[in-house]
Design an enzyme around this catalytic site. Structure first.
Site, mmCIF file in Angstrom:
data_model
loop_
_atom_site.group_PDB
_atom_site.id
_atom_site.type_symbol
_atom_site.label_atom_id
_atom_site.label_comp_id
_atom_site.label_asym_id
_atom_site.label_seq_id
_atom_site.Cartn_x
_atom_site.Cartn_y
_atom_site.Cartn_z
ATOM 1 N N GLU A 1 0.822 -1.217 0.000
ATOM 2 C CA GLU A 1 0.000 0.000 0.000
ATOM 3 C C GLU A 1 0.854 1.264 0.000
ATOM 4 O O GLU A 1 0.480 2.259 -0.610
ATOM 5 C CB GLU A 1 -0.981 -0.012 1.171
ATOM 6 C CG GLU A 1 -2.066 -1.079 1.064
ATOM 7 C CD GLU A 1 -2.944 -0.951 -0.183
ATOM 8 O OE1 GLU A 1 -2.997 0.140 -0.791
ATOM 9 O OE2 GLU A 1 -3.569 -1.960 -0.565
ATOM 10 N N LEU B 1 10.924 5.394 -8.104
ATOM 11 C CA LEU B 1 9.503 5.397 -7.723
ATOM 12 C C LEU B 1 8.987 6.794 -7.377
ATOM 13 O O LEU B 1 7.787 7.051 -7.437
ATOM 14 C CB LEU B 1 9.269 4.490 -6.513
ATOM 15 C CG LEU B 1 8.666 3.122 -6.738
ATOM 16 C CD1 LEU B 1 8.322 2.482 -5.409
ATOM 17 C CD2 LEU B 1 7.413 3.175 -7.606
ATOM 18 N N TYR C 1 -6.502 6.304 4.397
ATOM 19 C CA TYR C 1 -6.649 5.332 3.326
ATOM 20 C C TYR C 1 -5.858 4.056 3.626
ATOM 21 O O TYR C 1 -6.383 2.938 3.611
ATOM 22 C CB TYR C 1 -6.224 5.909 1.955
ATOM 23 C CG TYR C 1 -5.985 4.794 0.994
ATOM 24 C CD1 TYR C 1 -7.064 4.150 0.400
ATOM 25 C CD2 TYR C 1 -4.710 4.271 0.787
ATOM 26 C CE1 TYR C 1 -6.883 3.039 -0.398
ATOM 27 C CE2 TYR C 1 -4.514 3.159 0.006
ATOM 28 C CZ TYR C 1 -5.604 2.553 -0.591
ATOM 29 O OH TYR C 1 -5.418 1.450 -1.344
ATOM 30 N N ASP D 1 -9.892 6.346 -1.729
ATOM 31 C CA ASP D 1 -8.755 6.867 -2.486
ATOM 32 C C ASP D 1 -9.301 7.498 -3.766
ATOM 33 O O ASP D 1 -10.516 7.654 -3.918
ATOM 34 C CB ASP D 1 -7.732 5.759 -2.775
ATOM 35 C CG ASP D 1 -8.250 4.738 -3.783
ATOM 36 O OD1 ASP D 1 -9.472 4.733 -4.075
ATOM 37 O OD2 ASP D 1 -7.436 3.942 -4.287
ATOM 38 N N CYS E 1 -20.939 -1.474 -18.329
ATOM 39 C CA CYS E 1 -20.891 -1.347 -16.868
ATOM 40 C C CYS E 1 -22.197 -1.820 -16.229
ATOM 41 O O CYS E 1 -23.279 -1.372 -16.617
ATOM 42 C CB CYS E 1 -20.629 0.104 -16.480
ATOM 43 S SG CYS E 1 -20.604 0.334 -14.690
HETATM 44 N N1 ADE Z 1 -3.965 0.797 -5.197
HETATM 45 C C1 ADE Z 1 -3.727 0.908 -3.895
HETATM 46 N N2 ADE Z 1 -3.956 -0.235 -3.270
HETATM 47 C C2 ADE Z 1 -4.344 -1.121 -4.190
HETATM 48 C C3 ADE Z 1 -4.702 -2.463 -4.146
HETATM 49 N N3 ADE Z 1 -4.709 -3.143 -3.022
HETATM 50 N N4 ADE Z 1 -5.044 -3.046 -5.302
HETATM 51 C C4 ADE Z 1 -5.031 -2.323 -6.431
HETATM 52 N N5 ADE Z 1 -4.705 -1.069 -6.534
HETATM 53 C C5 ADE Z 1 -4.347 -0.466 -5.425
#
Ligand code: ADE
Length: 357
Positions: A35, A78, A118, A136, A200
């Site tokens: 994360e 990154l 988050y 998010d 969708c």
């Molecule tokens: N972006 C942040 N966390 C994520 C997750 N667990 N899976 C996919 N996208 C993400």
């Protein structure tokens, strides 16, 4: 829509294939790692970094015991390096203060450095199935569209409103599955630009779709003002050596390395650079000759644009440079240090031409 949203979402999630190495993971350390990497980073880019970190540091203690320069080197490319510094700080905290045991309640997770609401919700739900809804960018987009909410997502009221709605929609007994589903839905189906709403499962109920508001939602209050900065990197050759410094400023790239750098408010010509106070203080004991200058390199950050030029310089003697923080390194060892992407790119360009300078 409130009562049909969650069943439709969970049903949709069963129909898609999106394998990611942290999906279904229950180890809180690895979830936290993934994360933090995925904050501000796309899954396609983040995956390789996650696997690299997991291989190098299988446990939080391994990460805690690593030198910071090594962690930053692994993070290289990154961006948003405060994430790596916080990651390392928190690993040391967990290893030393918590005996290597990851906290298991929402409040203690949220208290960790570098972990916001988050990330805390993601860890609490994925690792422990605690009923905390993630909010998010994906979630803002999905909820603002499906429910037709025009409150700006970057306003205090908006943040509260979306957080409350997200929490209401959460399937309490399937928190992990629900949170992963809404993120996947935002990433695959309800994408920012030109989503394919025909396929969708929500489109009959989606207010944005029904009222042709897809491109208007979500609403943002502030436009981010971008600042442009002009960096002059001094690529100094002294025999087989060159010079670098650790960037200490807290604005960007803290603790990464760089060539000695002179920042100016605009692009400057050679004569202006050579007569600047910064130049004189660096080369106080030396005669430095500029032998070449690179083309312009640019890097766009979230709130800043960096314009850089690399000045290739030869030194007349073997003394060190004046400022204490500038260190002498062998050119062949340059790559063992973590640099910002703009310097990496420059080094790749010069090396591919077969020259270091
Ligand atoms: N972006 C942040 N966390 C994520 C997750 N667990 N899976 C996919 N996208 C993400």
């Amino acid at each position: 829509m409130q009562d049909t949203f969650t069943p439709l979402l969970l049903q949709w999630a069963k129909t898609i294939q999106r394998d990611m190495p942290w999906k279904g993971e229950k180890n809180p350390y690895l979830i936290w790692l993934s994360e933090i990497i995925l904050q501000q980073t796309r899954v396609e880019q983040g995956t390789a970094y996650f696997l690299k970190f997991k291989a190098n540091y299988p446990t939080v203690k391994d990460l805690a015991n690593a030198p910071q320069d090594e962690v930053l080197k692994l993070w290289e490319g990154l961006g948003y390096y405060s994430r790596a510094r916080n990651l390392h700080f928190t690993a040391k905290y967990i290893a030393n203060e918590l005996d290597g045991v990851f906290p298991s309640d929402y409040k203690s997770i949220l208290a960790l450095k570098g972990v916001g609401t988050y990330t805390a919700a993601a860890i609490a739900s994925f690792a422990y199935d605690l009923p905390h809804a993630v909010v998010d960018g994906n979630v803002y987009r999905v909820l603002s569209r499906v429910f037709g909410i025009r409150t700006p997502i970057d306003s205090t009221v908006g943040k509260k409103e979306f957080a409350a709605l997200a929490q209401e929609l959460l399937s309490n007994d399937q928190a992990a599955v629900y949170n992963q589903a809404i993120m996947d839905f935002g990433a695959i189906q309800c994408v920012p630009k030109m989503p394919n709403c025909q396929i969708c499962p929500m489109h009959k109920k989606c207010i944005a779709y029904q009222e042709d508001l897809i491109s208007e939602l979500p609403v943002k209050e502030k436009k981010t003002k971008k600042r442009t900065r002009y960096f002059n990197y001094l690529v100094i050759e002294q025999g087989e050596n060159t010079f670098i410094e650790k960037r200490v400023e807290k604005d960007i790239w803290q603790d990464l390395y760089q060539f000695p750098m002179i920042e100016k408010t605009d692009i400057v010509e050679q004569a202006v650079l050579e007569s600047s106070a910064e130049w004189k203080s660096i080369f106080i004991h030396n005669t430095a000759t500029i032998v070449a200058v690179s083309t312009i390199y640019k890097q766009q950050l979230s709130h800043q644009k960096i314009i850089a030029r690399f000045w290739e310089i030869q030194l007349s003697n073997t003394e060190n440079l004046n400022p204490q923080n500038i260190i002498k390194v062998k050119q062949e060892d340059l790559r063992t240090f973590a640099f910002p992407k703009i310097i990496d790119t420059y080094l790749n360009d010069t090396n591919s031409q077969g020259l270091l300078f």
